[in-house]
Design an enzyme around this catalytic site. Structure first.
Site, PDB file in Angstrom:
ATOM      1  CE  LYS A   1     -22.631  13.939  -6.349  1.00 39.18           C
ATOM      2  NZ  LYS A   1     -23.776  13.689  -5.460  1.00 39.18           N
TER       3      LYS A   1
ATOM      4  CE  LYS B   1     -19.146   6.740  -7.821  1.00 37.39           C
ATOM      5  NZ  LYS B   1     -19.434   7.698  -6.745  1.00 37.39           N
TER       6      LYS B   1
ATOM      7  CE  LYS C   1     -28.519   7.248  -8.273  1.00 39.36           C
ATOM      8  NZ  LYS C   1     -28.852   7.956  -7.052  1.00 39.36           N
TER       9      LYS C   1
END
Ligand code: TYM
Length: 350
Positions: free
Chosen positions: A111, A213, A216
């Site tokens: 992130k 994966k 979002k």
């Protein structure tokens, strides 16, 4: 009854990965457990401080919980910031956890990206708040997707170090419990956290790339099925989902090296409450031209009622807000009980 805790961030599109990896399991666990399900709004500001419609996003997660079948009367549904004890315990855990432990977190590395110096301190301390979410209720069972495994291992480490560092203080109070850790008797305050990651879809993958994966933040909306997608959109995305040219195998071993096939079979199994073995008994030897329409029908049958109910709930904001407020009050009472004890164990005057 075992105490279950889990959380979902109010950040954008809820997708099939969130549903199968987490929310569907939350629903199933209600029967035999005492459950606390949280919309983790404090976590949502770690990566991005300002959100366009934070109240709407919080309500959407709560609506998804309830539309999926979570009973907010029997169990607790609330938003994290309504219970300041989470942040209080997280601060204490920041002083328990070591920087070296946090440095190993792969999600932080992902992130934060290349510009790590510019990531928020909150993003770095994220797992510490997560440990506090669970342990402020001394919860033991945590249903999550596979991507949260490392965070839950860290929660165990934090609990263990706290128990160890304050062993004498805990002994002086009545608050500890005798437990076995392996062969050893220990007197502990915080229990060991147990991740519940099982099931046929612990890691739902992108529909465009079976090695990535479902997320979002994927730029391609075709990579995921959103909980707010209508039947037509679901059908389109599954029809366009990447596959290989072979028929489905009749044994699970035959899915090895076929990530896209494995993913679609896992999704089918999770939606049907079956194992992958059972799905392959039914569809082994069949082409995707047969399997995909069956998957579309099943997905729409399961998701359409949830989507409809979510929309209905989100239109009635005062109803959702009332549920969250009541849930917050009940959670606060429990969390404060733990915090009183924790403050005493540490030696804070109160
Ligand atoms: P979040 O909001 O990213 O995701 C919510 C839940 O969905 C699961 N999930 C998936 N499962 C399977 N396949 C996928 N592709 C997929 N994508 C997401 C996640 O594993 C998660 O269970 N840190 C957590 C929220 C949290 C929490 C907690 C969880 C905060 N405090 C305490 C448990 C206990 C998170 O970011 O989830």
């Amino acid at each position: 009854k075992p105490l279950v805790f889990s959380g979902v961030q109010p950040t954008g599109n809820l997708h099939l990965g969130n549903y199968l990896g987490a929310i569907r399991k939350f629903v199933a666990l209600q029967e035999n457990n005492d459950c606390i399900y949280c919309v983790v709004d404090l976590h949502a500001i770690t990566a991005q401080l300002v959100h366009e419609d934070m109240p709407g996003q919080i309500r959407a997660i709560a609506a998804a919980f309830i539309a999926s079948g979570i009973d907010p009367e029997k169990h607790i549904v609330f938003n994290q910031s309504a219970v300041p004890q989470h942040a209080e315990l997280a601060w204490i855990f920041n002083c328990v956890a070591r920087i070296g432990w946090m440095n190993r977190m792969t999600q932080f590395k992902d992130k934060a990206g290349k510009d790590r110096e510019n990531a928020s301190l909150g993003l770095f301390a994220y797992p510490s708040l997560m440990a506090a979410d669970i342990l402020v209720y001394r919860a033991t069972h945590v249903p999550v997707g596979d991507d949260q495994k490392q965070h839950l291992e860290l929660a165990r480490d934090i609990a263990q170090k706290f128990n160890n560092d304050f062993m004498e203080h805990i002994r002086r109070t009545d608050y500890g419990v005798d437990t076995m850790v392996g062969e050893e008797h220990v007197h502990a305050y915080f229990p060991a956290v147990e991740p519940l990651i099982d099931g046929p879809a612990p890691r739902v993958m992108s529909l465009r790339d079976g090695t990535k994966k479902m997320s979002k933040s994927d730029a391609s909306d075709l990579s995921r099925i959103n909980l707010m997608d209508d039947a037509e959109m679901i059908a389109k995305k599954i029809r366009k989902a990447k596959t290989d040219p072979d028929a489905l195998p009749s044994e699970v071993e035959g899915l090895k090296g076929r990530p896209e096939a494995d993913n679609l079979v896992g999704i089918y199994a999770a939606l049907a409450d079956k194992t992958k073995e059972e799905v392959l008994q039914e569809f082994g030897g069949q082409q995707f031209s047969v399997f995909k329409p069956a998957l579309i029908d099943l997905s729409v049958a399961v998701l359409a009622p949830i989507t409809g109910e979510m929309r209905r709930l989100m239109d009635d904001t005062s109803h959702i807000d009332g549920i969250l407020r009541k849930g917050g009050e009940r959670a606060r009472v429990r969390a404060e009980k733990t915090m009183k004890q924790v403050r005493e164990i540490i030696g804070f005057l109160q």
